[in-house]
Design a protein around this motif. Structure first.
Motif, PDB file in Angstrom:
ATOM      1  N   LYS A   1       0.824  -1.201   0.000  1.00  0.00           N
ATOM      2  CA  LYS A   1       0.000   0.000   0.000  1.00  0.00           C
ATOM      3  C   LYS A   1       0.864   1.259   0.000  1.00  0.00           C
ATOM      4  N   CYS A   2       0.295   2.325  -0.566  1.00  0.00           N
ATOM      5  CA  CYS A   2       0.912   3.647  -0.415  1.00  0.00           C
ATOM      6  C   CYS A   2      -0.208   4.679  -0.370  1.00  0.00           C
ATOM      7  N   GLN A   3       0.078   5.827   0.212  1.00  0.00           N
ATOM      8  CA  GLN A   3      -0.905   6.909   0.248  1.00  0.00           C
ATOM      9  C   GLN A   3      -0.189   8.256   0.322  1.00  0.00           C
ATOM     10  N   PHE A   4      -0.754   9.213  -0.423  1.00  0.00           N
ATOM     11  CA  PHE A   4      -0.197  10.559  -0.496  1.00  0.00           C
ATOM     12  C   PHE A   4      -1.335  11.568  -0.541  1.00  0.00           C
ATOM     13  N   ALA A   5      -1.075  12.770  -0.033  1.00  0.00           N
ATOM     14  CA  ALA A   5      -2.010  13.888  -0.143  1.00  0.00           C
ATOM     15  C   ALA A   5      -1.290  15.013  -0.881  1.00  0.00           C
ATOM     16  N   ILE A   6      -1.842  15.428  -2.014  1.00  0.00           N
ATOM     17  CA  ILE A   6      -1.226  16.441  -2.863  1.00  0.00           C
ATOM     18  C   ILE A   6      -2.137  17.661  -2.933  1.00  0.00           C
ATOM     19  N   ASP A   7      -1.568  18.833  -2.671  1.00  0.00           N
ATOM     20  CA  ASP A   7      -2.338  20.093  -2.709  1.00  0.00           C
ATOM     21  C   ASP A   7      -3.526  20.057  -1.754  1.00  0.00           C
ATOM     22  N   CYS A   8      -3.325  19.438  -0.596  1.00  0.00           N
ATOM     23  CA  CYS A   8      -4.394  19.355   0.409  1.00  0.00           C
ATOM     24  C   CYS A   8      -4.055  20.236   1.605  1.00  0.00           C
ATOM     25  N   GLY A   9      -3.662  21.467   1.338  1.00  0.00           N
ATOM     26  CA  GLY A   9      -3.265  22.369   2.398  1.00  0.00           C
ATOM     27  C   GLY A   9      -1.795  22.203   2.741  1.00  0.00           C
ATOM     28  N   SER A  10      -1.394  22.725   3.884  1.00  0.00           N
ATOM     29  CA  SER A  10       0.020  22.699   4.265  1.00  0.00           C
ATOM     30  C   SER A  10       0.453  21.368   4.869  1.00  0.00           C
ATOM     31  N   ASN A  11      -0.481  20.505   5.190  1.00  0.00           N
ATOM     32  CA  ASN A  11      -0.173  19.208   5.807  1.00  0.00           C
ATOM     33  C   ASN A  11      -0.030  18.145   4.712  1.00  0.00           C
ATOM     34  N   ASN A  12       1.050  17.358   4.773  1.00  0.00           N
ATOM     35  CA  ASN A  12       1.204  16.275   3.783  1.00  0.00           C
ATOM     36  C   ASN A  12       0.605  14.962   4.266  1.00  0.00           C
ATOM     37  N   TYR A  13       0.078  14.931   5.487  1.00  0.00           N
ATOM     38  CA  TYR A  13      -0.603  13.771   6.053  1.00  0.00           C
ATOM     39  C   TYR A  13       0.278  12.518   6.052  1.00  0.00           C
ATOM     40  N   ALA A  14       1.578  12.721   6.207  1.00  0.00           N
ATOM     41  CA  ALA A  14       2.550  11.640   6.407  1.00  0.00           C
ATOM     42  C   ALA A  14       2.409  10.515   5.385  1.00  0.00           C
ATOM     43  N   PRO A  15       3.133  10.608   4.276  1.00  0.00           N
ATOM     44  CA  PRO A  15       3.056   9.561   3.252  1.00  0.00           C
ATOM     45  C   PRO A  15       3.371   8.173   3.801  1.00  0.00           C
ATOM     46  N   LEU A  16       2.752   7.196   3.173  1.00  0.00           N
ATOM     47  CA  LEU A  16       2.983   5.790   3.485  1.00  0.00           C
ATOM     48  C   LEU A  16       3.387   5.113   2.186  1.00  0.00           C
ATOM     49  N   VAL A  17       4.534   4.430   2.188  1.00  0.00           N
ATOM     50  CA  VAL A  17       5.003   3.738   0.988  1.00  0.00           C
ATOM     51  C   VAL A  17       5.535   2.365   1.396  1.00  0.00           C
ATOM     52  N   GLY A  18       4.781   1.314   1.085  1.00  0.00           N
ATOM     53  CA  GLY A  18       5.199  -0.017   1.475  1.00  0.00           C
ATOM     54  C   GLY A  18       5.381  -0.084   2.980  1.00  0.00           C
ATOM     55  N   PRO A  19       6.510  -0.599   3.474  1.00  0.00           N
ATOM     56  CA  PRO A  19       6.732  -0.706   4.917  1.00  0.00           C
ATOM     57  C   PRO A  19       7.150   0.616   5.567  1.00  0.00           C
ATOM     58  N   TYR A  20       7.392   1.653   4.748  1.00  0.00           N
ATOM     59  CA  TYR A  20       7.812   2.950   5.303  1.00  0.00           C
ATOM     60  C   TYR A  20       6.599   3.804   5.621  1.00  0.00           C
ATOM     61  N   ASP A  21       6.543   4.289   6.848  1.00  0.00           N
ATOM     62  CA  ASP A  21       5.437   5.135   7.300  1.00  0.00           C
ATOM     63  C   ASP A  21       6.022   6.364   7.980  1.00  0.00           C
ATOM     64  N   GLU A  22       5.862   7.517   7.340  1.00  0.00           N
ATOM     65  CA  GLU A  22       6.433   8.742   7.901  1.00  0.00           C
ATOM     66  C   GLU A  22       5.864   9.055   9.282  1.00  0.00           C
ATOM     67  N   ALA A  23       4.630   8.629   9.524  1.00  0.00           N
ATOM     68  CA  ALA A  23       3.989   8.908  10.810  1.00  0.00           C
ATOM     69  C   ALA A  23       4.525   8.029  11.935  1.00  0.00           C
ATOM     70  N   ASN A  24       5.152   6.929  11.589  1.00  0.00           N
ATOM     71  CA  ASN A  24       5.678   5.995  12.594  1.00  0.00           C
ATOM     72  C   ASN A  24       7.118   5.620  12.240  1.00  0.00           C
ATOM     73  N   PRO A  25       8.081   6.487  12.567  1.00  0.00           N
ATOM     74  CA  PRO A  25       9.491   6.240  12.207  1.00  0.00           C
ATOM     75  C   PRO A  25       9.986   4.895  12.720  1.00  0.00           C
ATOM     76  N   ASN A  26      10.805   4.245  11.899  1.00  0.00           N
ATOM     77  CA  ASN A  26      11.375   2.947  12.237  1.00  0.00           C
ATOM     78  C   ASN A  26      12.901   3.080  12.210  1.00  0.00           C
ATOM     79  N   PRO A  27      13.595   2.674  13.257  1.00  0.00           N
ATOM     80  CA  PRO A  27      15.062   2.825  13.300  1.00  0.00           C
ATOM     81  C   PRO A  27      15.779   2.190  12.113  1.00  0.00           C
TER      82      PRO A  27
END
Length: 231
Positions: A115-141
């Protein structure tokens, strides 16, 4: 039409019909005016189908009205890629935030990283993209370890964002192809035949592709680099 194997789905989420239909930033080089977000999304859906040889299904959706659950809601949750375009009204943003959270929860529960998800031109918040196992909202060491899938997802998130920011339908479609090539379990010829240098290809394949390009197209490359329109 010929039967093709579908490798994934994309939902392009555009402003609800009740919201003010502002023009998108796409079409900056077009002689006509900028398209609305729904017009841009319809063209993006066609590009995605073309770039994938019909193997990726893209649908244009709007947030459900009056908070009701409908087929659009199900499609947003089930699609491999969810990309929101130009959502700005409070109700649309509320739906976007809620849907992104639901998708994160579903991915964590299934341990499936397609899965992946992005918000484009949805205000100043990018809503933390998700790409495969990478989740900007939940940092992984382990995202700092280059050869891990999480690090690969983080690199791809940056690359996809840069392509989206160009507001070009071709670059947008390419970003989607990169995701499916990396995390769908299937290879996309449009990406396989590119000459972009990436960690995932490894030093040997990167060097081989660059050498092949220079040996076959050296004069053309030199001419292109000298031209303003090619830089």
């Amino acid at each position: 039409t010929d039967n093709v194997d579908i490798i994934g789905t994309v939902s392009l989420l555009v402003p609800s019909p009740s919201s003010e239909q502002t023009l998108s930033k796409f079409g900056s080089k077009s002689p006509v005016s900028h398209p609305s977000y729904i017009e841009a999304a319809e063209q993006l859906a066609r590009k995605i189908r073309h770039f994938s040889d019909g193997r990726i299904v893209a649908n244009v959706l709007t947030p459900p009205q009056n908070g009701s659950d409908d087929a659009n809601d199900d499609a947003c949750l089930a699609s491999n890629a969810l990309i929101a375009l130009g959502l700005t009204t409070p109700s649309d943003i509320q739906y976007l935030s809620r849907t992104f959270r639901k998708r994160r929860t579903l991915q964590q529960q299934s341990s499936s990283y397609d899965k992946c998800q992005f918000a484009i031109d949805c205000g100043s918040n990018n809503y933390a993209p998700l790409v495969g196992p990478y989740d900007e909202a939940n940092p992984n060491p382990i995202e700092s370890i280059p050869w891990t899938d999480v690090a690969s997802g983080k690199r791809l998130a940056v690359q996809m964002t840069e392509l989206f920011d160009k507001q070009s339908t071709d670059e947008f479609a390419l970003a989607v192809m990169l995701f499916f090539n990396q995390f769908s379990g299937h290879k996309v010829p449009w990406v396989q035949h590119s000459i972009d240098v990436t960690w995932e290809k490894g030093p040997y394949q990167n060097a081989k592709e660059i050498y092949s390009m220079i040996s076959k197209c050296g004069p053309c490359i030199t001419k292109c680099l000298a031209g303003e329109n090619c830089k």
